[in-house]
Motif scaffolding. Structure first.
Motif, short mmCIF file in Angstrom:
data_model
loop_
_atom_site.label_atom_id
_atom_site.label_comp_id
_atom_site.label_asym_id
_atom_site.label_seq_id
_atom_site.Cartn_x
_atom_site.Cartn_y
_atom_site.Cartn_z
N TRP A 4 0.75 -1.32 0.17
CA TRP A 4 -0.01 0.10 -0.03
C TRP A 4 1.09 1.21 0.05
CZ3 TRP A 4 0.38 3.72 3.91
CH2 TRP A 4 0.72 3.09 5.30
N GLY A 7 2.48 1.17 -3.78
CA GLY A 7 1.41 1.19 -4.91
C GLY A 7 1.49 0.12 -5.76
N GLN A 40 -8.60 1.27 -3.94
CA GLN A 40 -7.95 2.68 -3.27
C GLN A 40 -7.05 3.13 -4.21
OE1 GLN A 40 -6.36 0.15 -0.25
NE2 GLN A 40 -8.15 0.56 1.36
N PHE A 42 -4.22 6.60 -4.94
CA PHE A 42 -3.47 7.99 -4.05
C PHE A 42 -3.46 8.98 -5.32
CE2 PHE A 42 0.13 10.62 -3.41
CZ PHE A 42 -0.03 10.47 -2.01
N ALA A 107 -5.13 9.83 -0.19
CA ALA A 107 -5.38 8.51 -0.39
C ALA A 107 -6.90 8.29 -0.30
CB ALA A 107 -4.77 7.70 0.75
N LEU A 135 -3.51 1.98 -5.48
CA LEU A 135 -2.99 1.75 -4.23
C LEU A 135 -3.20 -0.01 -3.85
CD1 LEU A 135 -3.55 4.54 -1.87
CD2 LEU A 135 -1.32 3.95 -2.70
N SER A 136 -4.49 -0.30 -4.39
CA SER A 136 -4.79 -1.77 -4.25
C SER A 136 -4.67 -2.28 -5.70
CB SER A 136 -6.33 -1.75 -3.66
OG SER A 136 -7.06 -1.18 -4.54
#
Length: 144
Positions: A4, A7, A40, A42, A107, A135-136
């Motif tokens: 996380w 990334g 997720q 950023f 985020a 991020l995910s």
């Protein structure tokens, strides 16, 4: 380093363009969806530029995420967002801008939308530009 933090991919770029006409989802009081966010992300930077001046006598506009309507930009008098101005805060500017901290390094895991308040925005065109990183796994952003 945890995934996380690192990334899951390179910086991506996406643009949403909204032409307002005062109808639901296009300027009526309420939400105007910009980006559908899956997973997720950023947000490196997000900002807007007016191609055509916004119209709507007492209308205000904010930029945020689901549940936090002004997460990025607080309510701004819509008619101040005029042709060729960058909208980065409550005072849109011409020519050159320095991106404020509220529009950088966020985020999130929620859709991004504009919120029209007080009165409808009945005309104008706004482009919203965003640089982001997933991020995910399988995170993605698409214009709504």
């Amino acid at each position: 380093m945890p995934d996380w933090v690192r990334g899951y991919g390179a910086t991506q770029f996406v643009i949403a363009t909204k032409t307002f006409d005062g109808t639901p989802g296009k300027g009526a009081v309420g939400l105007v969806n910009l980006f559908t966010v899956r997973g997720q992300i950023f947000v490196d930077t997000i900002f807007a530029w007016a191609e055509v001046s916004l119209l709507g006598a007492t209308a205000t506009l904010s930029l945020g995420v689901s549940g936090i309507i002004d997460a990025f930009i607080a309510a701004t008098v819509a008619t101040l967002i005029t042709t060729d101005r960058f909208w980065i805060d409550v005072t849109p500017v011409l020519k050159k801008v320095s991106i404020p901290s509220s529009l950088k390094d966020n985020a999130i895991f929620a859709d991004i939308a504009l919120n029209v308040a007080i009165a409808a925005i009945t005309g104008g065109t706004l482009h919203v530009f965003m640089y982001y990183r997933p991020l995910s796994p399988n995170a993605d952003v698409v214009p709504a």
